[in-house]
Design a protein around this motif. Sequence first.
Motif, mmCIF file in Angstrom:
data_model
loop_
_atom_site.group_PDB
_atom_site.id
_atom_site.type_symbol
_atom_site.label_atom_id
_atom_site.label_comp_id
_atom_site.label_asym_id
_atom_site.label_seq_id
_atom_site.Cartn_x
_atom_site.Cartn_y
_atom_site.Cartn_z
ATOM 1 N N THR A 189 23.022 -14.439 5.188
ATOM 2 C CA THR A 189 22.320 -12.817 4.867
ATOM 3 C C THR A 189 20.965 -13.151 4.915
ATOM 4 O OG1 THR A 189 22.797 -13.241 2.669
ATOM 5 C CG2 THR A 189 24.613 -12.715 3.930
ATOM 6 N N PRO A 190 20.395 -12.022 5.372
ATOM 7 C CA PRO A 190 18.964 -12.160 5.158
ATOM 8 C C PRO A 190 18.494 -11.489 4.010
ATOM 9 C CG PRO A 190 19.736 -10.024 6.312
ATOM 10 C CD PRO A 190 20.770 -10.876 6.445
ATOM 11 N N SER A 191 17.264 -11.916 3.388
ATOM 12 C CA SER A 191 16.733 -11.686 1.978
ATOM 13 C C SER A 191 16.314 -10.281 2.199
ATOM 14 C CB SER A 191 15.874 -12.686 1.524
ATOM 15 O OG SER A 191 14.749 -12.768 2.441
ATOM 16 N N PRO A 192 16.152 -9.489 1.293
ATOM 17 C CA PRO A 192 15.751 -8.152 1.293
ATOM 18 C C PRO A 192 14.126 -8.299 1.333
ATOM 19 C CG PRO A 192 16.574 -8.552 -0.913
ATOM 20 C CD PRO A 192 17.126 -9.686 -0.046
ATOM 21 N N ARG A 193 13.590 -7.033 1.932
ATOM 22 C CA ARG A 193 12.167 -7.008 2.090
ATOM 23 C C ARG A 193 11.830 -6.504 0.789
ATOM 24 N NH1 ARG A 193 12.228 -3.651 7.627
ATOM 25 N NH2 ARG A 193 12.920 -5.504 8.948
ATOM 26 N N PRO A 194 10.246 -6.969 0.349
ATOM 27 C CA PRO A 194 9.808 -6.493 -0.806
ATOM 28 C C PRO A 194 9.274 -5.132 -0.426
ATOM 29 C CG PRO A 194 8.483 -8.555 0.019
ATOM 30 C CD PRO A 194 9.766 -8.424 1.014
ATOM 31 N N CYS A 195 9.110 -4.451 -1.596
ATOM 32 C CA CYS A 195 8.619 -3.199 -1.376
ATOM 33 C C CYS A 195 7.106 -3.335 -1.001
ATOM 34 C CB CYS A 195 8.811 -2.398 -2.685
ATOM 35 S SG CYS A 195 7.970 -0.806 -2.855
ATOM 36 N N ARG A 196 6.854 -2.462 -0.175
ATOM 37 C CA ARG A 196 5.405 -2.320 0.234
ATOM 38 C C ARG A 196 4.481 -1.730 -0.424
ATOM 39 N NH1 ARG A 196 4.155 2.565 3.912
ATOM 40 N NH2 ARG A 196 5.538 3.845 3.208
ATOM 41 N N ASP A 197 4.919 -0.882 -1.545
ATOM 42 C CA ASP A 197 4.133 -0.372 -2.580
ATOM 43 C C ASP A 197 3.878 -1.247 -3.745
ATOM 44 O OD1 ASP A 197 4.124 1.934 -0.802
ATOM 45 O OD2 ASP A 197 5.533 3.140 -1.894
ATOM 46 N N CYS A 198 4.806 -1.863 -4.183
ATOM 47 C CA CYS A 198 4.543 -2.754 -5.491
ATOM 48 C C CYS A 198 4.632 -3.987 -4.953
ATOM 49 C CB CYS A 198 5.712 -2.288 -6.439
ATOM 50 S SG CYS A 198 7.231 -2.657 -5.818
ATOM 51 N N ASP A 199 4.870 -4.524 -3.868
ATOM 52 C CA ASP A 199 4.670 -6.192 -3.311
ATOM 53 C C ASP A 199 5.619 -6.592 -4.458
ATOM 54 O OD1 ASP A 199 2.971 -5.657 -1.404
ATOM 55 O OD2 ASP A 199 1.199 -5.939 -2.840
ATOM 56 N N GLY A 200 6.983 -6.154 -4.761
ATOM 57 C CA GLY A 200 7.867 -6.923 -5.403
ATOM 58 C C GLY A 200 7.784 -7.034 -6.984
ATOM 59 N N PHE A 201 6.773 -6.402 -7.538
ATOM 60 C CA PHE A 201 6.515 -6.186 -9.049
ATOM 61 C C PHE A 201 6.807 -4.685 -9.375
ATOM 62 C CE2 PHE A 201 3.936 -9.731 -7.486
ATOM 63 C CZ PHE A 201 4.316 -10.667 -8.488
ATOM 64 N N PRO A 202 8.094 -4.332 -9.466
ATOM 65 C CA PRO A 202 8.453 -3.026 -9.687
ATOM 66 C C PRO A 202 8.243 -2.121 -10.918
ATOM 67 C CG PRO A 202 10.303 -4.366 -9.773
ATOM 68 C CD PRO A 202 9.302 -5.144 -9.443
ATOM 69 N N VAL A 203 8.039 -2.939 -12.063
ATOM 70 C CA VAL A 203 7.993 -2.476 -13.224
ATOM 71 C C VAL A 203 6.403 -3.036 -14.032
ATOM 72 C CG1 VAL A 203 8.975 -2.184 -15.686
ATOM 73 C CG2 VAL A 203 10.268 -2.199 -13.507
ATOM 74 N N VAL A 204 5.857 -1.999 -14.332
ATOM 75 C CA VAL A 204 4.762 -2.263 -15.335
ATOM 76 C C VAL A 204 4.652 -1.629 -16.479
ATOM 77 C CG1 VAL A 204 3.091 -2.558 -13.242
ATOM 78 C CG2 VAL A 204 3.361 -0.170 -14.422
ATOM 79 N N ALA A 205 3.930 -2.302 -17.637
ATOM 80 C CA ALA A 205 3.779 -1.792 -18.847
ATOM 81 C C ALA A 205 2.305 -1.431 -19.079
ATOM 82 C CB ALA A 205 4.243 -3.190 -19.874
#
Length: 60
Positions: free
Chosen positions: A5-21
């Motif tokens: 199965t292909p791995s999901p693409r990282p988000c182009r907006d956050c580059d795979g870092f979806p949560v920030v504090a």
Amino acid sequence: MPRNTPSPRPCRDCDGFPVVAITTGTRNPDGTRTTLRIDCQACHGTGHTAPAPALARIGR
């Protein structure tokens, strides 16, 4: 064993870092900083996006 199965693409907006504090600058009574958890609006905090759907030709 490798998966086919292909791995999901990282988000182009956050580059795979979806949560920030983000610190607000204020302190809690115990001395810790008040932080806000912000999720990426494009991927809704998952870190990856679904592949683009294939274009379908409709009509003539």
